[in-house]
Write an enzyme that holds these catalytic residues in place. Structure first.
Site, PDB file in Angstrom:
ATOM      1  N   GLY A 239       0.761  -1.248   0.000  1.00  0.00           N
ATOM      2  CA  GLY A 239       0.000   0.000   0.000  1.00  0.00           C
ATOM      3  C   GLY A 239       0.783   1.284   0.000  1.00  0.00           C
ATOM      4  N   GLY A 277       3.367  -3.755  -3.959  1.00  0.00           N
ATOM      5  CA  GLY A 277       3.175  -3.998  -5.392  1.00  0.00           C
ATOM      6  C   GLY A 277       3.477  -2.726  -6.167  1.00  0.00           C
ATOM      7  N   ARG A 314      -6.547   3.242 -15.393  1.00  0.00           N
ATOM      8  CA  ARG A 314      -6.499   3.971 -14.122  1.00  0.00           C
ATOM      9  C   ARG A 314      -7.145   5.359 -14.179  1.00  0.00           C
ATOM     10  NH1 ARG A 314      -2.616   5.371 -11.713  1.00  0.00           N
ATOM     11  NH2 ARG A 314      -3.420   4.945  -9.642  1.00  0.00           N
ATOM     12  N   CYS A 346     -14.916   4.156 -27.865  1.00  0.00           N
ATOM     13  CA  CYS A 346     -16.192   4.849 -28.002  1.00  0.00           C
ATOM     14  C   CYS A 346     -16.872   5.058 -26.649  1.00  0.00           C
ATOM     15  CB  CYS A 346     -17.090   4.070 -28.935  1.00  0.00           C
ATOM     16  SG  CYS A 346     -16.302   3.867 -30.528  1.00  0.00           S
ATOM     17  N   TYR A 375      -0.613  -1.841 -12.097  1.00  0.00           N
ATOM     18  CA  TYR A 375      -2.052  -1.714 -12.394  1.00  0.00           C
ATOM     19  C   TYR A 375      -2.252  -1.090 -13.770  1.00  0.00           C
ATOM     20  CZ  TYR A 375      -1.885  -2.731  -7.461  1.00  0.00           C
ATOM     21  OH  TYR A 375      -1.591  -3.326  -6.254  1.00  0.00           O
TER      22      TYR A 375
HETATM   23  C1  LIG Z   1      -3.296  -4.986  -3.670  1.00  0.00           C
HETATM   24  C2  LIG Z   1      -2.714  -5.638  -2.497  1.00  0.00           C
HETATM   25  C3  LIG Z   1      -1.382  -5.414  -2.151  1.00  0.00           C
HETATM   26  C4  LIG Z   1      -0.483  -4.469  -2.898  1.00  0.00           C
HETATM   27  O1  LIG Z   1      -0.838  -3.145  -2.740  1.00  0.00           O
HETATM   28  P1  LIG Z   1       0.102  -1.997  -3.354  1.00  0.00           P
HETATM   29  O2  LIG Z   1      -0.641  -0.764  -3.109  1.00  0.00           O
HETATM   30  O3  LIG Z   1       0.240  -2.312  -4.809  1.00  0.00           O
HETATM   31  O4  LIG Z   1       1.393  -2.058  -2.638  1.00  0.00           O
HETATM   32  C5  LIG Z   1      -0.866  -6.100  -1.059  1.00  0.00           C
HETATM   33  N1  LIG Z   1      -1.629  -6.964  -0.349  1.00  0.00           N
HETATM   34  C6  LIG Z   1      -2.916  -7.201  -0.647  1.00  0.00           C
HETATM   35  C7  LIG Z   1      -3.679  -8.150   0.177  1.00  0.00           C
HETATM   36  C8  LIG Z   1      -3.502  -6.555  -1.728  1.00  0.00           C
HETATM   37  O5  LIG Z   1      -4.781  -6.790  -2.014  1.00  0.00           O
END
Ligand SMILES: *Cc1c(COP(=O)(O)O)cnc(C)c1O
Length: 421
Positions: A239, A277, A314, A346, A375
């Site tokens: 996150g 991620g 996004r 479209c 993403y």
């Molecule tokens: C999406 C997700 C992540 C990764 O989040 P990022 O913001 O991309 O770092 C990690 N753990 C879980 C359970 C997720 O659903």
């Protein structure tokens, strides 16, 4: 920091001029940098140095086999959220013991798949899931290692579609119920509790919500240990946000995040898992696109690109900002003008940016969307029967297509017309 820089007036991916890749591969395409991916992984690894830890790359951010393999080679584990991701992680060479399985809707088939192939832990998100996993494990004669994902009811202060830690979200079990749920888990012979899991959302730009959540996890760890549970592992989720707009204040660095983790959780003696991620992949990738037309509208000008919402969703989905830069560096001080940057799909939702100030551009010019490595390609579709956008990986002066653009024949032949029609 990334490795997409102008050199001699031309945007490069590491040592490769991006217009050369565009000439080879065609547009639009995604391009990722091995040096940037590596650097971002290492930032987390260094931030937790001296603490027993495993960085489980959240592969839903970018699940290309080559990217996942690179993470594995660097020493990362992987966080998966589906049976498909589990199999892809294994195909990329990640051992089952390094894979954690998250998600609110794991099916029994997915549980069997992971138990048969090996798994580090399931992050269980509800009591019905706990019952199902217990059943599946007993039927297979194995014991499933689990954490319970708790929902700490913390406001992640991010876009509502990617906030996951408030009580109204579908994720985890309410932290107030955690002791009862762990007590129940301890009675199920197919499960072995190994720790606690929490993930409160994505693109967080402050450490405060993390700290609020992790403080609750620290308290819960002590309470559960007092209840007689073994809590050896804390999975703190992902996150941490990235700077999408160079002009905005930068989000906290992995180093500061790591310091906070140590301060809040360091005395518990737990192994720490994190699941980044976006921060690993986001600024390690760009989407390159070509200008098809410049169109004058009433009171506004449209820049029509060959990339669209199906390639990068996004902006349409989260009202997200991506910096857009020309591949040929504009002359210093050149006058900018506002454009609505759109794709050919479209739908009016197929708008990347409104009134974006851009230097002069002409038909055929190339532009790059920055911060598109997470993403991006993973959320692409073939809407409007547009081929799935290809992916390219660069390392120094090496270039490889790591997912080719499908041909129209391939796309058409995936459908079947029944004989009786
Ligand atoms: C999406 C997700 C992540 C990764 O989040 P990022 O913001 O991309 O770092 C990690 N753990 C879980 C359970 C997720 O659903």
């Amino acid at each position: 920091m990334d490795h997409f820089l102008y050199r001699d007036g031309v945007l490069h991916a590491e040592d490769v001029p991006l217009p050369e890749i565009a000439a080879q591969v065609g547009t639009p395409f995604y391009c990722y940098s091995v040096a940037t991916l590596t650097r971002h992984y290492r930032l987390f690894d260094e931030a937790l140095a001296g603490t027993d830890h495993l960085i489980c790359y959240a592969m839903k951010a970018n699940s290309n086999l080559a990217v996942v393999k690179l993470m594995g080679d660097l020493g990362a584990g992987v966080d998966v959220v589906s049976g498909g991701e589990y199999l892809k992680a294994r195909a990329a060479g990640i051992p089952g013991e390094w894979i954690v399985f998250s998600g609110v809707g794991k099916t029994r088939d997915e549980m069997r798949l992971a138990l048969a192939g090996g798994i580090r832990q399931f992050n269980v998100e509800s009591e019905p899931e706990m019952a199902a996993l217990n059943e599946v494990a007993l039927a297979m004669g194995v014991v499933a290692p689990i954490t319970v994902r708790v929902n700490p009811d913390v406001d992640a202060q991010t876009h509502e579609k990617i906030a996951t830690g408030k009580s109204e979200n579908k994720f985890g079990i309410p932290i107030a119920k955690a002791r009862a749920v762990y007590a129940h888990a301890a009675t199920l012979p197919g499960l072995r509790v190994v720790g606690i899991d929490v993930h409160i959302g994505s693109q967080l730009t402050s450490l405060e919500p993390f700290e609020a959540a992790y403080t609750k996890v620290a308290d819960l760890t002590r309470a559960l240990r007092a209840d007689g549970h073994r809590i050896d592992r804390l999975d703190l989720g992902g996150g941490l946000g990235i700077p999408y707009e160079r002009s905005n204040a930068a989000p906290p660095l992995p180093l500061e995040y790591g310091q906070m983790i140590r301060r809040v959780l360091g005395d518990l003696g737990c192994e720490i898992e994190i699941e980044p991620g976006r921060l690993i992949a986001g600024n390690a990738g760009i989407l390159v696109s070509r200008v098809i037309y410049l169109k004058e509208g009433e009171g506004r000008n449209f820049l029509i690109l060959d990339a669209a919402m199906n390639d990068l969703v996004r902006p349409a989905m989260y009202a997200a900002h991506h910096d857009i830069v020309p591949l040929i560096e504009p002359a210093p001080g050149v006058e900018q003008a506002p454009f609505d940057v759109v794709g050919p799909v479209c739908e009016s939702g197929d708008t990347f940016a409104k009134s974006r100030m851009l230097p002069p551009l002409a038909e055929g010019d190339l532009v790059a969307f920055r911060s598109a490595g997470a993403y991006g390609a993973v959320m692409a579709s073939e809407y409007n029967t547009r081929p799935l956008v290809p992916e390219v990986l660069v390392k120094g002066d090496h270039v490889a297509v790591i997912r080719a653009r499908p041909s129209f024949d391939e796309m058409i032949n995936r459908d079947t017309i029944p004989l009786w029609l």
